[in-house]
Motif scaffolding. Sequence first.
Motif, PDB file in Angstrom:
ATOM      1  N   LEU A   1      80.714  41.763  24.149  1.00 39.39           N
ATOM      2  CA  LEU A   1      79.462  40.659  24.558  1.00 39.39           C
ATOM      3  C   LEU A   1      79.942  39.385  24.260  1.00 39.39           C
ATOM      4  O   LEU A   1      80.987  39.111  23.626  1.00 39.39           O
ATOM      5  CB  LEU A   1      78.341  40.929  23.662  1.00 39.39           C
ATOM      6  CG  LEU A   1      78.007  42.477  23.628  1.00 39.39           C
ATOM      7  CD1 LEU A   1      76.779  42.680  22.625  1.00 39.39           C
ATOM      8  CD2 LEU A   1      77.254  42.733  25.142  1.00 39.39           C
ATOM      9  N   TYR A   2      79.454  38.545  25.129  1.00 42.14           N
ATOM     10  CA  TYR A   2      80.116  37.073  25.236  1.00 42.14           C
ATOM     11  C   TYR A   2      78.932  36.091  24.648  1.00 42.14           C
ATOM     12  O   TYR A   2      77.565  36.469  25.238  1.00 42.14           O
ATOM     13  CB  TYR A   2      80.770  36.805  26.304  1.00 42.14           C
ATOM     14  CG  TYR A   2      81.825  37.422  26.573  1.00 42.14           C
ATOM     15  CD1 TYR A   2      83.170  37.292  26.244  1.00 42.14           C
ATOM     16  CD2 TYR A   2      81.835  38.936  27.183  1.00 42.14           C
ATOM     17  CE1 TYR A   2      84.297  38.067  26.393  1.00 42.14           C
ATOM     18  CE2 TYR A   2      82.801  39.837  27.424  1.00 42.14           C
ATOM     19  CZ  TYR A   2      84.075  39.247  26.978  1.00 42.14           C
ATOM     20  OH  TYR A   2      85.008  39.896  27.045  1.00 42.14           O
ATOM     21  N   THR A   3      79.193  34.780  24.794  1.00 44.18           N
ATOM     22  CA  THR A   3      78.289  33.414  24.620  1.00 44.18           C
ATOM     23  C   THR A   3      78.499  32.512  25.651  1.00 44.18           C
ATOM     24  O   THR A   3      79.831  32.731  25.940  1.00 44.18           O
ATOM     25  CB  THR A   3      78.396  33.102  23.240  1.00 44.18           C
ATOM     26  OG1 THR A   3      79.223  32.229  22.915  1.00 44.18           O
ATOM     27  CG2 THR A   3      78.114  33.965  22.055  1.00 44.18           C
TER      28      THR A   3
ATOM     29  N   TRP B   1      83.392  35.993  21.770  1.00 42.22           N
ATOM     30  CA  TRP B   1      83.277  37.241  22.203  1.00 42.22           C
ATOM     31  C   TRP B   1      82.624  38.040  20.923  1.00 42.22           C
ATOM     32  O   TRP B   1      83.052  37.467  19.711  1.00 42.22           O
ATOM     33  CB  TRP B   1      84.502  37.988  22.630  1.00 42.22           C
ATOM     34  CG  TRP B   1      85.828  37.856  21.750  1.00 42.22           C
ATOM     35  CD1 TRP B   1      86.751  36.751  21.902  1.00 42.22           C
ATOM     36  CD2 TRP B   1      86.159  38.709  20.649  1.00 42.22           C
ATOM     37  NE1 TRP B   1      87.586  36.834  20.894  1.00 42.22           N
ATOM     38  CE2 TRP B   1      87.111  37.965  20.261  1.00 42.22           C
ATOM     39  CE3 TRP B   1      85.552  39.807  20.266  1.00 42.22           C
ATOM     40  CZ2 TRP B   1      88.030  38.826  19.127  1.00 42.22           C
ATOM     41  CZ3 TRP B   1      86.140  40.395  19.159  1.00 42.22           C
ATOM     42  CH2 TRP B   1      87.247  39.843  18.533  1.00 42.22           C
TER      43      TRP B   1
ATOM     44  N   LYS C   1      81.200  45.093  18.663  1.00 43.23           N
ATOM     45  CA  LYS C   1      80.413  46.027  17.732  1.00 43.23           C
ATOM     46  C   LYS C   1      81.633  47.064  17.175  1.00 43.23           C
ATOM     47  O   LYS C   1      81.916  47.688  17.700  1.00 43.23           O
ATOM     48  CB  LYS C   1      79.535  46.632  18.693  1.00 43.23           C
ATOM     49  CG  LYS C   1      78.297  46.909  17.522  1.00 43.23           C
ATOM     50  CD  LYS C   1      77.275  47.663  18.577  1.00 43.23           C
ATOM     51  CE  LYS C   1      76.183  48.258  17.662  1.00 43.23           C
ATOM     52  NZ  LYS C   1      75.117  48.863  18.510  1.00 43.23           N
TER      53      LYS C   1
ATOM     54  N   LEU D   1      72.195  41.201  18.509  1.00 40.84           N
ATOM     55  CA  LEU D   1      72.829  41.093  19.680  1.00 40.84           C
ATOM     56  C   LEU D   1      72.053  40.692  21.064  1.00 40.84           C
ATOM     57  O   LEU D   1      72.698  40.572  22.067  1.00 40.84           O
ATOM     58  CB  LEU D   1      73.641  42.205  19.907  1.00 40.84           C
ATOM     59  CG  LEU D   1      74.515  42.816  18.837  1.00 40.84           C
ATOM     60  CD1 LEU D   1      75.272  44.145  18.835  1.00 40.84           C
ATOM     61  CD2 LEU D   1      75.622  41.693  18.268  1.00 40.84           C
TER      62      LEU D   1
ATOM     63  N   LEU E   1      72.999  38.066  24.172  1.00 40.00           N
ATOM     64  CA  LEU E   1      74.613  37.909  24.457  1.00 40.00           C
ATOM     65  C   LEU E   1      74.833  38.373  25.906  1.00 40.00           C
ATOM     66  O   LEU E   1      74.111  39.095  26.501  1.00 40.00           O
ATOM     67  CB  LEU E   1      75.369  38.631  23.508  1.00 40.00           C
ATOM     68  CG  LEU E   1      75.119  38.008  22.074  1.00 40.00           C
ATOM     69  CD1 LEU E   1      76.058  39.028  21.240  1.00 40.00           C
ATOM     70  CD2 LEU E   1      75.649  36.709  21.802  1.00 40.00           C
TER      71      LEU E   1
ATOM     72  N   THR F   1      76.717  40.055  28.983  1.00 39.32           N
ATOM     73  CA  THR F   1      77.743  41.237  29.437  1.00 39.32           C
ATOM     74  C   THR F   1      79.114  40.599  29.683  1.00 39.32           C
ATOM     75  O   THR F   1      78.961  39.531  30.273  1.00 39.32           O
ATOM     76  CB  THR F   1      77.131  42.374  30.454  1.00 39.32           C
ATOM     77  OG1 THR F   1      76.950  41.688  31.635  1.00 39.32           O
ATOM     78  CG2 THR F   1      75.893  42.791  29.891  1.00 39.32           C
TER      79      THR F   1
ATOM     80  N   TYR G   1      79.274  37.165  31.691  1.00 40.11           N
ATOM     81  CA  TYR G   1      80.346  36.005  31.414  1.00 40.11           C
ATOM     82  C   TYR G   1      81.311  35.641  32.470  1.00 40.11           C
ATOM     83  O   TYR G   1      81.852  34.555  32.683  1.00 40.11           O
ATOM     84  CB  TYR G   1      80.829  36.706  30.068  1.00 40.11           C
ATOM     85  CG  TYR G   1      81.909  35.517  29.491  1.00 40.11           C
ATOM     86  CD1 TYR G   1      81.168  34.297  28.722  1.00 40.11           C
ATOM     87  CD2 TYR G   1      83.190  35.501  29.614  1.00 40.11           C
ATOM     88  CE1 TYR G   1      82.297  33.266  28.502  1.00 40.11           C
ATOM     89  CE2 TYR G   1      84.223  34.589  29.252  1.00 40.11           C
ATOM     90  CZ  TYR G   1      83.538  33.541  28.498  1.00 40.11           C
ATOM     91  OH  TYR G   1      84.264  32.470  27.983  1.00 40.11           O
TER      92      TYR G   1
END
Length: 130
Positions: free
Chosen positions: A9-11, A16, A19, A113, A116, A118, A122
């Motif tokens: 997952l990304y911001t 990154w 999990k 989460l 965030l 996908t 991103y």
Amino acid sequence: MSQVQANLLYTKEHEWVEKLSDTVVRVGITDFAQDQLGDIVFVELPKEGSTVTADDSIGSVESVKTVSDIFSPVSGKVTAVNSALEGSPELVNSAPFGEGWMVEVEISGADALEGLLTAAEYEAYIGNDH
């Protein structure tokens, strides 16, 4: 073109999140971010056991070009810090998704989460020159 890994997952701040379990995530900066920064010469990270809050700065990355904040993508408690970066900050350049990881955080629940991006989201985001 920057590498984006589908299982992460990304911001929008270019971190990154992987999990590791239902309660623990690993955090680092993306390939896009390390490429924009250039040669990384110093990484400042929070101490193990410290509490972090989503969207707050938890440290910084210093490159030959600039200093950039690292923002926590989640809230929780830091359970591990990548001490290898103290002596080898260039690992963030050479292996941003591997040996260049930064911290592991114990999150309070799966909803930590939410929000965030996908990998596809991103990729679209960085493809738009943000």
